[in-house]
Design an enzyme around this catalytic site. Sequence first.
Site, mmCIF file in Angstrom:
data_model
loop_
_atom_site.group_PDB
_atom_site.id
_atom_site.type_symbol
_atom_site.label_atom_id
_atom_site.label_comp_id
_atom_site.label_asym_id
_atom_site.label_seq_id
_atom_site.Cartn_x
_atom_site.Cartn_y
_atom_site.Cartn_z
ATOM 1 N N PHE B 125 195.394 51.193 20.327
ATOM 2 C CA PHE B 125 195.840 52.501 20.820
ATOM 3 C C PHE B 125 197.155 52.345 21.595
ATOM 4 O O PHE B 125 197.347 51.359 22.313
ATOM 5 C CB PHE B 125 194.758 53.102 21.727
ATOM 6 C CG PHE B 125 195.038 54.530 22.100
ATOM 7 C CD1 PHE B 125 194.921 55.545 21.158
ATOM 8 C CD2 PHE B 125 195.443 54.869 23.375
ATOM 9 C CE1 PHE B 125 195.191 56.859 21.489
ATOM 10 C CE2 PHE B 125 195.723 56.180 23.709
ATOM 11 C CZ PHE B 125 195.596 57.183 22.771
ATOM 12 N N ASP B 202 188.522 47.923 25.085
ATOM 13 C CA ASP B 202 188.727 49.357 25.273
ATOM 14 C C ASP B 202 187.623 50.072 24.496
ATOM 15 O O ASP B 202 187.575 49.991 23.263
ATOM 16 C CB ASP B 202 190.116 49.750 24.756
ATOM 17 C CG ASP B 202 190.395 51.234 24.922
ATOM 18 O OD1 ASP B 202 189.428 52.021 25.030
ATOM 19 O OD2 ASP B 202 191.576 51.616 24.922
ATOM 20 N N TYR B 227 185.718 61.380 28.588
ATOM 21 C CA TYR B 227 185.931 62.771 28.153
ATOM 22 C C TYR B 227 185.748 62.971 26.654
ATOM 23 O O TYR B 227 185.914 64.078 26.174
ATOM 24 C CB TYR B 227 187.296 63.298 28.606
ATOM 25 C CG TYR B 227 188.502 62.424 28.306
ATOM 26 C CD1 TYR B 227 189.013 62.321 27.016
ATOM 27 C CD2 TYR B 227 189.148 61.743 29.322
ATOM 28 C CE1 TYR B 227 190.115 61.546 26.754
ATOM 29 C CE2 TYR B 227 190.264 60.956 29.072
ATOM 30 C CZ TYR B 227 190.746 60.863 27.785
ATOM 31 O OH TYR B 227 191.840 60.093 27.531
ATOM 32 N N LYS B 228 185.414 61.912 25.910
ATOM 33 C CA LYS B 228 185.182 62.054 24.473
ATOM 34 C C LYS B 228 183.682 62.257 24.238
ATOM 35 O O LYS B 228 183.148 63.302 24.582
ATOM 36 C CB LYS B 228 185.718 60.820 23.750
ATOM 37 C CG LYS B 228 187.234 60.621 23.916
ATOM 38 C CD LYS B 228 187.689 59.350 23.207
ATOM 39 C CE LYS B 228 189.169 59.056 23.455
ATOM 40 N NZ LYS B 228 190.064 60.015 22.810
ATOM 41 N N ARG B 376 191.598 63.232 11.241
ATOM 42 C CA ARG B 376 190.525 62.500 11.906
ATOM 43 C C ARG B 376 189.423 63.491 12.251
ATOM 44 O O ARG B 376 189.668 64.496 12.921
ATOM 45 C CB ARG B 376 191.061 61.829 13.174
ATOM 46 C CG ARG B 376 190.102 60.846 13.761
ATOM 47 C CD ARG B 376 190.699 60.162 14.971
ATOM 48 N NE ARG B 376 190.811 61.076 16.095
ATOM 49 C CZ ARG B 376 191.172 60.708 17.328
ATOM 50 N NH1 ARG B 376 191.491 59.446 17.566
ATOM 51 N NH2 ARG B 376 191.245 61.587 18.299
#
Lengths: 416, 416
Positions: B125, B202, B227-228, B376
């Site tokens: 990322f 991560d 938050y996902k 995605r």
Amino acid sequence: MLDPFLAEARALDAADPLAGFRDDFVITDPDTVYLDGNSLGRLPKATRETLRQAVDAWGGDLIDGWHAWLPVGREAGDVLAGVLGAEPGEVVLSDSTSVNLYKLAVAALDARPGRDVIVTDDDNFPTDRYILEGIAAARGLEVRRVGADIDEGLRTEDVEAALDDRVALVCLSHVAYRSGALADLPAVTAAAHRHGALVLWDLCHSAGAVEIGLTAADADLAVGCTYKYLNGGPGAPAFLYVRRDLQDVLVQPIRGWFGQTDQFAMGPDYRPPPTIDRFLVGTPPMLSGLAALEGARITARAGIGPVAAKARTLTDYALRLADAWLTPLGFRVATPRDPARRGSHLSLHHPAAWQLCQALKAERVVPDHRPPERLRLGFAPLYTRHTDLHTGLTRLRDIAATDRHLTFPIIPQGLT
Amino acid sequence: MLDPFLAEARALDAADPLAGFRDDFVITDPDTVYLDGNSLGRLPKATRETLRQAVDAWGGDLIDGWHAWLPVGREAGDVLAGVLGAEPGEVVLSDSTSVNLYKLAVAALDARPGRDVIVTDDDNFPTDRYILEGIAAARGLEVRRVGADIDEGLRTEDVEAALDDRVALVCLSHVAYRSGALADLPAVTAAAHRHGALVLWDLCHSAGAVEIGLTAADADLAVGCTYKYLNGGPGAPAFLYVRRDLQDVLVQPIRGWFGQTDQFAMGPDYRPPPTIDRFLVGTPPMLSGLAALEGARITARAGIGPVAAKARTLTDYALRLADAWLTPLGFRVATPRDPARRGSHLSLHHPAAWQLCQALKAERVVPDHRPPERLRLGFAPLYTRHTDLHTGLTRLRDIAATDRHLTFPIIPQGLT
């Protein structure tokens, strides 16, 4: 006969141009005298509504909510710029004060290669001292500590005496967290500049309490929190300030994707924009960020001039009460008496400060305790009345005069 | 005749042991198919109430609110430990993922003096890549990039080939943000340990989606967002994990007062406690933190085993729809086909991915776009039904089959 101090308080409140701002805050217990708005500011009524809407936006707009949320850090920054005497585009919400201090300190040190000294003072807030010591240890630098009087604060001449061409960075608190002493930001900044050093100011206890005038002082860098006088809520994101001409010169060490040009292109290399955005790091906490924005707006609307003027009448009034009532009972005023040399809180030394704090809380006055042996009374100008100070200090006087505090436990281990 | 895929979706939903969890979330538009819970998870109903109470606590309890708020980072950490397969006391909420990655990477490098290589992969990322490059540039280290297939992810043997006794730190994403490919965390960790390196994972795209098993893998360090899949709300604080025996060995670089022993004693020297608390820095954003805690509790209650099992049936089902309906229309599945090698999202390559995303949104399906040329689709197991995937992929098929996406603007400059 009416206590003349009470009559004066009523007259000051009646003439207070900011009196109406108290109605902008939620006040659930009008009998409580809250003198800790410099630890956590009160809840603005507008923020309660903003947060309700933000939670609904999360539930309803889902990922599209970010169209409204992404600009919040900059919006709040521009509002805060007005409060700090800076220009739009020079301030942004980001991270905590501690993380921002680290980012800007490292960026400043990188911009002064060959220099190996950081100047701070031994009365600086703990997180500032720890962070600077950590950076110095990692980079093999010297931390030069200016002696600051715990009650009277920092003298500019003592800072000047610590400056030479080895100094890369001067990092100081504008208002000392214990005494409330106000450093001479323009004079210290100018002195540091004469020696080629950058200055990083911690504005936690001055933002929303005094006129700072960053642009007027040609200040380099600053950080501060939004949860004290700016009423941003518990742990609300901090702000950072970088003077515009330094923005494309400094590179901060935590190269997160929010500090990247065309963030969502997710390109291969870090290319920070030439703006304040390069000092951002990761995804910001939006609920807390929206509260910071809403809180800052109130101070901006009131105007920092009137806010700072009221801070002076509040501290002046409290000082005179302390002289008349508390000094005879063994208290010592531990804040500068010159109104140009203090922020918006008053520190009182007393050997039983901890017990006095507990006794005050039991009688619905909320102070703060700061070791060693100090009561800290904060006067948030937007909602604190002179009559509140009369009530609070009356209760403190009566507790001390009758030794009611002696029934409370002495200070716990670890807080001495 | 009923589409057999729809019949299957209904059967899978009817047999879904987690079906009831959908009722724990606010769903304002039942006709929208939300496939971006891996960018921002939905609002839990309990969180709406928790936040209302937290705002009231701010207004009413003021500074005393901190008695309840101070432990939240640890409480959330202990809840998350269960989700991540770690032990209580090994996880805490703090800062953003980016800041945590920086803190733990620097701490790990300091613990491996004399070694001068960081291993990561070129598909990692952006924030991870930028931060590691920044640290390497500051310390004069080499970043060794393992080639990872943009669709198939990282091969353990390629990581192993990059390891030698110069490697201090291996830093990788557990689930690749684009492809959803799952790295072999136990095997990579073991390989790094054989070479004396530490590994920092991560977990942003795997926490709350797959079984991670940090303790079982003897993992060293990890960070991730809440938050996902963990439904902590926009920008909610991130978490960090440090294996217990490393906690008093590692010293992180940002020595803030929340990482200090007896924080409120405000002592002269930084003395970090021998616990996870030493990885804290500044005052945490409490509104966002309380939302993170509440969100994590739902996944913990569901159990990561059932959640991960549902992620597998969801991705398997979507893959079969994609094979049947989308591949003939020019899509390519850009996610590993082996269920043991993927997280809970599906990536679809198509040259017009940007336009297809816009067309889907117009028809109330919310996907995400990731350059280059990928849609995605995230399947948050707690509230996504197999019938939702049927609806969403039906709309995608029909859009592509009739070229309805061609009426939408092509991808903007900067997002290619």
